[in-house]
Design a protein around this motif. Structure first.
Motif, PDB file in Angstrom:
ATOM      1  N   PRO A  21       1.177  -4.895 -44.827  1.00 28.49           N
ATOM      2  CA  PRO A  21       0.574  -4.370 -46.054  1.00 28.49           C
ATOM      3  C   PRO A  21       0.603  -5.410 -47.185  1.00 28.49           C
ATOM      4  O   PRO A  21       1.465  -6.294 -47.218  1.00 28.49           O
ATOM      5  CB  PRO A  21       1.437  -3.160 -46.407  1.00 28.49           C
ATOM      6  N   ARG A  22      -0.323  -5.280 -48.085  1.00 27.54           N
ATOM      7  CA  ARG A  22      -0.473  -6.237 -49.179  1.00 27.54           C
ATOM      8  C   ARG A  22       0.811  -6.409 -49.996  1.00 27.54           C
ATOM      9  O   ARG A  22       1.157  -7.530 -50.382  1.00 27.54           O
ATOM     10  CB  ARG A  22      -1.634  -5.798 -50.080  1.00 27.54           C
ATOM     11  N   GLU A  23       1.542  -5.340 -50.247  1.00 30.81           N
ATOM     12  CA  GLU A  23       2.763  -5.432 -51.045  1.00 30.81           C
ATOM     13  C   GLU A  23       3.791  -6.346 -50.380  1.00 30.81           C
ATOM     14  O   GLU A  23       4.514  -7.083 -51.048  1.00 30.81           O
ATOM     15  CB  GLU A  23       3.371  -4.033 -51.278  1.00 30.81           C
ATOM     16  N   LEU A  24       3.860  -6.299 -49.066  1.00 30.62           N
ATOM     17  CA  LEU A  24       4.802  -7.136 -48.319  1.00 30.62           C
ATOM     18  C   LEU A  24       4.366  -8.603 -48.337  1.00 30.62           C
ATOM     19  O   LEU A  24       5.198  -9.506 -48.504  1.00 30.62           O
ATOM     20  CB  LEU A  24       4.903  -6.630 -46.881  1.00 30.62           C
ATOM     21  N   VAL A  25       3.078  -8.845 -48.191  1.00 28.89           N
ATOM     22  CA  VAL A  25       2.555 -10.215 -48.237  1.00 28.89           C
ATOM     23  C   VAL A  25       2.788 -10.793 -49.634  1.00 28.89           C
ATOM     24  O   VAL A  25       3.222 -11.937 -49.789  1.00 28.89           O
ATOM     25  CB  VAL A  25       1.060 -10.251 -47.846  1.00 28.89           C
ATOM     26  N   TRP A  26       2.528  -9.985 -50.653  1.00 33.07           N
ATOM     27  CA  TRP A  26       2.756 -10.411 -52.039  1.00 33.07           C
ATOM     28  C   TRP A  26       4.226 -10.785 -52.240  1.00 33.07           C
ATOM     29  O   TRP A  26       4.537 -11.810 -52.857  1.00 33.07           O
ATOM     30  CB  TRP A  26       2.336  -9.285 -52.977  1.00 33.07           C
ATOM     31  N   LYS A  27       5.127  -9.982 -51.726  1.00 36.84           N
ATOM     32  CA  LYS A  27       6.564 -10.241 -51.848  1.00 36.84           C
ATOM     33  C   LYS A  27       6.923 -11.587 -51.216  1.00 36.84           C
ATOM     34  O   LYS A  27       7.670 -12.373 -51.796  1.00 36.84           O
ATOM     35  CB  LYS A  27       7.349  -9.115 -51.169  1.00 36.84           C
ATOM     36  N   ALA A  28       6.380 -11.859 -50.045  1.00 34.94           N
ATOM     37  CA  ALA A  28       6.661 -13.124 -49.356  1.00 34.94           C
ATOM     38  C   ALA A  28       6.116 -14.308 -50.143  1.00 34.94           C
ATOM     39  O   ALA A  28       6.645 -15.417 -50.052  1.00 34.94           O
ATOM     40  CB  ALA A  28       6.071 -13.105 -47.950  1.00 34.94           C
ATOM     41  N   ALA A 160       5.056 -15.819 -39.829  1.00 37.96           N
ATOM     42  CA  ALA A 160       6.326 -15.509 -39.159  1.00 37.96           C
ATOM     43  C   ALA A 160       7.296 -14.825 -40.126  1.00 37.96           C
ATOM     44  O   ALA A 160       7.974 -13.858 -39.763  1.00 37.96           O
ATOM     45  CB  ALA A 160       6.943 -16.780 -38.579  1.00 37.96           C
ATOM     46  N   VAL A 161       7.353 -15.308 -41.363  1.00 37.53           N
ATOM     47  CA  VAL A 161       8.227 -14.699 -42.376  1.00 37.53           C
ATOM     48  C   VAL A 161       7.761 -13.276 -42.678  1.00 37.53           C
ATOM     49  O   VAL A 161       8.569 -12.336 -42.736  1.00 37.53           O
ATOM     50  CB  VAL A 161       8.249 -15.553 -43.666  1.00 37.53           C
ATOM     51  N   ILE A 162       6.463 -13.094 -42.831  1.00 41.57           N
ATOM     52  CA  ILE A 162       5.908 -11.772 -43.138  1.00 41.57           C
ATOM     53  C   ILE A 162       6.131 -10.818 -41.973  1.00 41.57           C
ATOM     54  O   ILE A 162       6.483  -9.650 -42.180  1.00 41.57           O
ATOM     55  CB  ILE A 162       4.410 -11.894 -43.513  1.00 41.57           C
ATOM     56  N   ARG A 167       9.058  -6.210 -39.842  1.00 38.21           N
ATOM     57  CA  ARG A 167       9.929  -5.676 -38.772  1.00 38.21           C
ATOM     58  C   ARG A 167      11.160  -4.993 -39.353  1.00 38.21           C
ATOM     59  O   ARG A 167      11.559  -3.929 -38.897  1.00 38.21           O
ATOM     60  CB  ARG A 167      10.348  -6.797 -37.840  1.00 38.21           C
ATOM     61  N   VAL A 168      11.760  -5.574 -40.392  1.00 39.55           N
ATOM     62  CA  VAL A 168      12.995  -5.024 -40.944  1.00 39.55           C
ATOM     63  C   VAL A 168      12.761  -4.009 -42.047  1.00 39.55           C
ATOM     64  O   VAL A 168      13.699  -3.402 -42.529  1.00 39.55           O
ATOM     65  CB  VAL A 168      13.939  -6.148 -41.479  1.00 39.55           C
ATOM     66  N   LYS A 169      11.513  -3.837 -42.448  1.00 39.58           N
ATOM     67  CA  LYS A 169      11.197  -2.901 -43.529  1.00 39.58           C
ATOM     68  C   LYS A 169      11.531  -1.492 -43.165  1.00 39.58           C
ATOM     69  O   LYS A 169      11.425  -1.001 -42.114  1.00 39.58           O
ATOM     70  CB  LYS A 169       9.716  -3.014 -43.901  1.00 39.58           C
TER      71      LYS A 169
END
Length: 169
Positions: A21-28, A160-162, A167-169
């Motif tokens: 999701p966009r929020e996760l990509v933004w966080k990374a 890979a980071v995202i 995975r851990v979210k």
């Protein structure tokens, strides 16, 4: 999935679709502890990542090669639209963030009229996010100098980071 545009006068554009999701990509992209995990091409590390993530804020990144060479980039944020867009300038720097001309480093870099870098984050639905990076150099020069290849390697590392964050979210 990577898509490149090649034209002598068009700016460098590299896109990638992330399965998150966009929020996760933004966080990374906006949290230094994650940026440190993906900044720099394959085999490089990022031992320093300082980010004052706000309009007018500055950043300083170091990418370190496997043989110990350090390359520094610094810049300033000009526009931030949360979860949608980051507009910034980036330049070669020393370890204190002072601008260093590319020629002093033996690097051929031809910026387009001091154009900023623009990164957009598009929610594609189904848990996917498209990131588009528009650089400040022509695509032709970016291909020739290896910037496109380097950006694709950076995006591989970011993926890979995202994926791990998802995975851990």
């Amino acid at each position: 999935m990577t898509q490149n545009t090649a034209n002598e006068t068009e700016r460098m554009v590299v896109t990638r679709v992330f399965d998150a999701p966009r929020e996760l990509v933004w966080k990374a992209w906006t949290d230094p502890k994650y940026v440190m995990q993906w900044w720099g091409p394959k085999g490089f590390t990022c031992p320093v990542c300082k980010m004052d993530f706000r309009v007018g804020g500055k950043y300083l990144y170091c990418m370190k090669s496997p043989d110990g060479w350090e390359g520094w980039n610094a810049g300033e944020y000009h526009e931030i639209v949360p979860y949608e867009k980051i507009v910034s300038t980036m330049y070669f720097a020393d370890s204190e963030g002072n601008r260093v001309e590319a020629a002093e480093l033996g690097i051929e870099h031809e910026a387009i009229d001091d154009s900023p870098d623009v990164i957009t984050f598009e929610d594609l639905g189904n848990g996917q996010t498209k990131v588009t990076f528009t650089g400040n150099e022509t695509m032709q020069n970016a291909i020739k100098s290896g910037q496109v290849e380097g950006m694709n390697q950076i995006l591989d590392k970011a993926a890979a980071v995202i994926a791990e964050l998802a995975r851990v979210k």
